[in-house]
Design an enzyme around this catalytic site. Sequence first.
Site, PDB file in Angstrom:
ATOM      1  N   LEU A 125       0.834  -1.202   0.000  1.00 37.66           N
ATOM      2  CA  LEU A 125       0.000   0.000   0.000  1.00 37.66           C
ATOM      3  C   LEU A 125       0.874   1.260   0.000  1.00 37.66           C
ATOM      4  O   LEU A 125       0.693   2.160  -0.812  1.00 37.66           O
ATOM      5  CB  LEU A 125      -0.912  -0.013   1.244  1.00 37.66           C
ATOM      6  CG  LEU A 125      -1.678   1.272   1.558  1.00 37.66           C
ATOM      7  CD1 LEU A 125      -2.773   1.535   0.518  1.00 37.66           C
ATOM      8  CD2 LEU A 125      -2.338   1.189   2.955  1.00 37.66           C
ATOM      9  N   GLU A 363       1.255  -0.138   9.965  1.00 42.02           N
ATOM     10  CA  GLU A 363      -0.195  -0.394   9.890  1.00 42.02           C
ATOM     11  C   GLU A 363      -1.004   0.767  10.473  1.00 42.02           C
ATOM     12  O   GLU A 363      -2.052   0.587  11.084  1.00 42.02           O
ATOM     13  CB  GLU A 363      -0.544  -1.755  10.501  1.00 42.02           C
ATOM     14  CG  GLU A 363       0.192  -2.859   9.735  1.00 42.02           C
ATOM     15  CD  GLU A 363      -0.435  -4.223   9.775  1.00 42.02           C
ATOM     16  OE1 GLU A 363      -1.612  -4.337  10.125  1.00 42.02           O
ATOM     17  OE2 GLU A 363       0.276  -5.184   9.431  1.00 42.02           O
TER      18      GLU A 363
HETATM   19  N1  CAA Z   1     -13.688   0.396   6.657  1.00 45.60           N
HETATM   20  C1  CAA Z   1     -14.350   0.594   5.486  1.00 45.60           C
HETATM   21  N2  CAA Z   1     -14.280   1.751   4.783  1.00 45.60           N
HETATM   22  C2  CAA Z   1     -13.508   2.733   5.283  1.00 45.60           C
HETATM   23  C3  CAA Z   1     -12.792   2.592   6.496  1.00 45.60           C
HETATM   24  C4  CAA Z   1     -12.910   1.360   7.185  1.00 45.60           C
HETATM   25  N3  CAA Z   1     -12.264   1.138   8.341  1.00 45.60           N
HETATM   26  N4  CAA Z   1     -12.131   3.736   6.731  1.00 45.60           N
HETATM   27  C5  CAA Z   1     -12.391   4.570   5.696  1.00 45.60           C
HETATM   28  N5  CAA Z   1     -13.227   3.945   4.839  1.00 45.60           N
HETATM   29  C6  CAA Z   1     -13.810   4.485   3.612  1.00 45.60           C
HETATM   30  C7  CAA Z   1     -14.649   5.733   3.888  1.00 45.60           C
HETATM   31  O1  CAA Z   1     -15.982   5.373   4.217  1.00 45.60           O
HETATM   32  C8  CAA Z   1     -14.570   6.468   2.565  1.00 45.60           C
HETATM   33  O2  CAA Z   1     -15.436   5.902   1.629  1.00 45.60           O
HETATM   34  P1  CAA Z   1     -16.684   6.738   1.001  1.00 45.60           P
HETATM   35  O3  CAA Z   1     -16.123   8.058   0.552  1.00 45.60           O
HETATM   36  O4  CAA Z   1     -17.147   5.867  -0.095  1.00 45.60           O
HETATM   37  O5  CAA Z   1     -17.644   6.876   2.112  1.00 45.60           O
HETATM   38  C9  CAA Z   1     -13.164   6.128   2.079  1.00 45.60           C
HETATM   39  O6  CAA Z   1     -12.754   4.947   2.752  1.00 45.60           O
HETATM   40  C10 CAA Z   1     -12.165   7.247   2.349  1.00 45.60           C
HETATM   41  O7  CAA Z   1     -12.188   7.479   3.738  1.00 45.60           O
HETATM   42  P2  CAA Z   1     -11.675   8.834   4.370  1.00 45.60           P
HETATM   43  O8  CAA Z   1     -12.344   9.994   3.704  1.00 45.60           O
HETATM   44  O9  CAA Z   1     -11.815   8.709   5.849  1.00 45.60           O
HETATM   45  O10 CAA Z   1     -10.160   8.846   3.895  1.00 45.60           O
HETATM   46  P3  CAA Z   1      -8.934   9.701   4.379  1.00 45.60           P
HETATM   47  O11 CAA Z   1      -8.155  10.102   3.204  1.00 45.60           O
HETATM   48  O12 CAA Z   1      -9.364  10.776   5.319  1.00 45.60           O
HETATM   49  O13 CAA Z   1      -8.007   8.621   5.168  1.00 45.60           O
HETATM   50  C11 CAA Z   1      -7.315   7.116   6.869  1.00 45.60           C
HETATM   51  C12 CAA Z   1      -8.472   7.714   6.071  1.00 45.60           C
HETATM   52  C13 CAA Z   1      -7.993   6.335   7.977  1.00 45.60           C
HETATM   53  C14 CAA Z   1      -6.435   8.167   7.466  1.00 45.60           C
HETATM   54  C15 CAA Z   1      -6.506   6.184   5.946  1.00 45.60           C
HETATM   55  O14 CAA Z   1      -5.856   6.902   4.907  1.00 45.60           O
HETATM   56  C16 CAA Z   1      -5.475   5.372   6.691  1.00 45.60           C
HETATM   57  O15 CAA Z   1      -5.822   4.385   7.340  1.00 45.60           O
HETATM   58  N6  CAA Z   1      -4.169   5.729   6.599  1.00 45.60           N
HETATM   59  C17 CAA Z   1      -3.106   4.934   7.180  1.00 45.60           C
HETATM   60  C18 CAA Z   1      -2.599   3.929   6.195  1.00 45.60           C
HETATM   61  C19 CAA Z   1      -1.881   2.809   6.868  1.00 45.60           C
HETATM   62  O16 CAA Z   1      -2.311   2.269   7.867  1.00 45.60           O
HETATM   63  N7  CAA Z   1      -0.753   2.383   6.275  1.00 45.60           N
HETATM   64  C20 CAA Z   1      -0.042   1.278   6.750  1.00 45.60           C
HETATM   65  C21 CAA Z   1       0.701   0.620   5.650  1.00 45.60           C
HETATM   66  S1  CAA Z   1       0.512  -1.110   5.583  1.00 45.60           S
HETATM   67  C22 CAA Z   1       1.681  -1.776   6.612  1.00 45.60           C
HETATM   68  O17 CAA Z   1       2.277  -1.108   7.409  1.00 45.60           O
HETATM   69  C23 CAA Z   1       1.826  -3.231   6.505  1.00 45.60           C
HETATM   70  C24 CAA Z   1       3.142  -3.755   6.857  1.00 45.60           C
HETATM   71  O18 CAA Z   1       3.947  -4.019   5.987  1.00 45.60           O
HETATM   72  C25 CAA Z   1       3.440  -4.117   8.275  1.00 45.60           C
END
Ligand code: CAA
Length: 394
Positions: A125, A363
């Site tokens: 991602l 994450e």
């Molecule tokens: N479940 C389902 N849908 C969700 C959701 C959830 N938990 N959270 C958000 N959505 C949906 C929203 O409903 C929205 O959809 P609609 O517009 O259709 O309603 C869409 O997703 C966008 O949501 P937001 O407007 O809230 O988006 P945002 O840009 O404000 O960001 C965020 C939301 C929660 C900050 C997200 O960007 C996020 O989680 N960022 C962090 C990313 C992350 O965790 N990265 C880790 C990398 S992976 C990793 O580390 C793995 C590894 O190798 C160990």
Amino acid sequence: MIFQLNEEQQAVKDAAREFAQKELKPGVIERDSNMTFPTEQIRKMGEMGFLGMMVDPKYGGGGMDSLSYVLAMEEISKVDNSCSVIMSVNNSLVCWGIETYGSEEQKQKYLPKLTSGEWIGSFCLSEPEAGSDATSQRTTAIDHGDHYILNGTKNWITNGGSSSLHLVVAQSDVEAGHRGINVFLVESDSEGVVIGAKEDKLGIRSSDTHTIMYNDVKVPKENRIGEDGFGFKFAMKVLSGGRIGIAAQALGIAGGAYELSVAYSKEREAFGKPISKHQAIAFKLADMATEIEAAKMLVYRSAWLKDEGLDYTSAAAMAKVYASEVAMRQTVEAVQVHGGYGFVKEYHVERLMRDAKITQIYEGTSEIQRMVISRNLLKGQLYVPTPASGLVEG
Ligand code: CAA
């Protein structure tokens, strides 16, 4: 109120503890120092069933609940967090994602390989310009009828050099914003997949973290997960479960540091008595024990909510933010309890301190978890659901 483990959950916890102490502890310091990928240890974890714990047995998994998975993660993380992050990504992000949202063909093709440890998976991602702000994907996947062409760069990819299957998040329709994002199953030996250099990290050093480039990679349409445009929701849903795994890892790190500190403080004498009998140390141990129990309740409850089919988004975020902060605080204290010995590798606590830091970052950083929690509470979810069933009076 307390959680009561059933016999199967207790057996999983015991087996994971024995495995971690017997198979992972010897060699963990050397693997960490030399950044050696734990190939043999991961093979054994596959044999033990730790790599696809929640997957249906018909696809080679253990068919267990999330709480059993958390208990195994916790025990393994007391000892080796490179192994536990490999386990966490494979179980919660890759296998769970495919099993929950993949097609029957995708499940049959990939899950048996991933649950046995023949293959491990990675979740792609993050990008140089899209870390916390995950909707800002620059990787593109352009529709060419029966296939997509994938171009872009992913970074900080856990299992990046060792995984055979990548779950790649990419933008197919820029105009549609996050609703134009898809996720694809990409085999690592596909033409155009280039694995970049391995990162030299502060902690979890024997897990391999890489940048990966996708240069005109042809991906069959049947390798897209879900409907067109489902990719961002897929990533969010998968990460909510992933955060339970990382919270369990943090809980394990804190528990490992605490257990080592109790043992050391009972043996080490100063001013004529074991240091555990000095209030300065005894109170540290008391605080560690208390915080661990509080973190445990959050982590176990988030797993239990997931198993009950209830909303666990905030609960998982709370568990991760709290457990990772406990892990950080307690590993620092554990080094202090060990004094000079804590500062050298042989006593394990310095490694746990280095490993703890990443649980506040990957994450979703602690700041992102607070964003998730605060958005939900402002939407009206003031409290995490706490139905009475599944909890017993203690
Ligand atoms: N479940 C389902 N849908 C969700 C959701 C959830 N938990 N959270 C958000 N959505 C949906 C929203 O409903 C929205 O959809 P609609 O517009 O259709 O309603 C869409 O997703 C966008 O949501 P937001 O407007 O809230 O988006 P945002 O840009 O404000 O960001 C965020 C939301 C929660 C900050 C997200 O960007 C996020 O989680 N960022 C962090 C990313 C992350 O965790 N990265 C880790 C990398 S992976 C990793 O580390 C793995 C590894 O190798 C160990």
